[in-house]
Design a protein around this motif. Structure first.
Motif, PDB file in Angstrom:
ATOM      1  N   ASP A  51      60.586  89.994 -43.069  1.00  0.00           N
ATOM      2  CA  ASP A  51      59.711  89.725 -41.915  1.00  0.00           C
ATOM      3  C   ASP A  51      59.022  88.376 -42.086  1.00  0.00           C
ATOM      4  N   SER A  93      61.365  85.499 -41.489  1.00  0.00           N
ATOM      5  CA  SER A  93      61.681  85.234 -40.083  1.00  0.00           C
ATOM      6  C   SER A  93      60.482  84.612 -39.372  1.00  0.00           C
ATOM      7  N   ARG A  94      59.257  85.072 -39.716  1.00  0.00           N
ATOM      8  CA  ARG A  94      58.063  84.460 -39.114  1.00  0.00           C
ATOM      9  C   ARG A  94      57.933  83.002 -39.554  1.00  0.00           C
ATOM     10  N   ARG A  95      58.293  82.763 -40.823  1.00  0.00           N
ATOM     11  CA  ARG A  95      58.196  81.389 -41.337  1.00  0.00           C
ATOM     12  C   ARG A  95      59.187  80.483 -40.608  1.00  0.00           C
ATOM     13  N   SER A  96      60.421  80.979 -40.361  1.00  0.00           N
ATOM     14  CA  SER A  96      61.393  80.102 -39.695  1.00  0.00           C
ATOM     15  C   SER A  96      60.965  79.844 -38.251  1.00  0.00           C
ATOM     16  N   ASP A  97      60.358  80.853 -37.577  1.00  0.00           N
ATOM     17  CA  ASP A  97      59.824  80.630 -36.225  1.00  0.00           C
ATOM     18  C   ASP A  97      58.734  79.553 -36.267  1.00  0.00           C
ATOM     19  N   ALA A  98      57.855  79.673 -37.278  1.00  0.00           N
ATOM     20  CA  ALA A  98      56.746  78.716 -37.406  1.00  0.00           C
ATOM     21  C   ALA A  98      57.274  77.310 -37.677  1.00  0.00           C
ATOM     22  N   GLU A  99      58.358  77.220 -38.463  1.00  0.00           N
ATOM     23  CA  GLU A  99      58.924  75.897 -38.761  1.00  0.00           C
ATOM     24  C   GLU A  99      59.491  75.251 -37.500  1.00  0.00           C
ATOM     25  N   LYS A 100      60.127  76.101 -36.662  1.00  0.00           N
ATOM     26  CA  LYS A 100      60.646  75.571 -35.383  1.00  0.00           C
ATOM     27  C   LYS A 100      59.475  75.095 -34.519  1.00  0.00           C
ATOM     28  N   GLU A 101      58.443  75.919 -34.436  1.00  0.00           N
ATOM     29  CA  GLU A 101      57.249  75.591 -33.636  1.00  0.00           C
ATOM     30  C   GLU A 101      56.610  74.302 -34.159  1.00  0.00           C
ATOM     31  N   HIS A 161      51.671  79.507 -39.924  1.00  0.00           N
ATOM     32  CA  HIS A 161      52.128  80.590 -40.791  1.00  0.00           C
ATOM     33  C   HIS A 161      51.502  80.283 -42.147  1.00  0.00           C
TER      34      HIS A 161
END
Length: 202
Positions: free
Chosen positions: A57, A60-68, A133
């Motif tokens: 989890d 996946s939150r970290r990769s979303d944050a990296e995209k953001e 994140h």
């Protein structure tokens, strides 16, 4: 109190670390925000059983944050505020103001993500950390000024207060009399002022 961290917490540790923290910090922040569990045998078993899911989890939150974070390149917001001649704000810029300004600029942030060490109480350009994140943070430039013109000057690197102070002082720096009475202004002591009063009489 000893707790098991469920996510990376700055200055404390990473997921799964058992750390000792002040009771108040655990009760008021870590536990209610689901950042940690009390460290006891039962919770350790629960954590180990769920460790893979917790780490997945987090990844996946970290990769979303990296995209953001990619959308935050060179983000700069301007806040127009009333301030005194010395640049002190009437009131201060709080986290809520920053969230509103950044959101209005088209970025999704919440109060918990803004890292503001102390309230902003004077005009100037500040760099504010936004933690998207626990392992991903970005910097937002916040330009606090009294007018759009001042904001523009500040964004070009002009120190508005220093520039204004120099302009104010330029009129009578040379007229300063070291022997003047305390509290007397340079203008009162300056010779030209005496000439003007004679002219008025004559």
């Amino acid at each position: 109190m000893e707790v098991i961290l469920l996510e990376r917490v700055e200055k404390l540790g990473a997921i799964g670390d058992v750390v000792k923290v002040k009771d108040g910090f655990a009760r008021n922040f870590l536990l209610p925000n689901k950042k940690a569990l009390r460290s006891n045998a039962a919770n350790r078993k629960v954590f180990e059983a769920n460790r893979a899911r917790i780490e997945a989890d987090n990844a996946s939150r970290r990769s979303d944050a990296e995209k953001e974070a990619g959308n935050f390149n060179d983000v700069s917001v301007t806040l127009i505020r009333q301030a005194s001649n010395t640049g002190q704000l009437y009131g201060s810029v709080a986290v809520r103001d920053l969230v509103e300004a950044i959101t209005a600029d088209g970025h999704k942030v919440n109060k918990a993500q803004i890292v503001l060490d102390r309230p902003i109480k004077s005009i100037g350009v500040y760099e504010i950390k936004v933690a998207l994140h626990p392992e991903v943070s970005v910097t937002v430039k916040v330009n606090v000024a009294r007018s759009p013109e001042e904001a523009e000057m500040q964004s070009q690197g002009v120190d508005v207060m220093t520039a204004m102070f120099e302009k104010d002082e330029a009129g009578f720096t040379e007229d300063y009399d070291p022997n003047a009475e305390p509290g007397a202004t340079a203008e009162v002591q300056a010779e030209p002022a005496a000439d003007e009063s004679e002219n008025a009489e004559g």
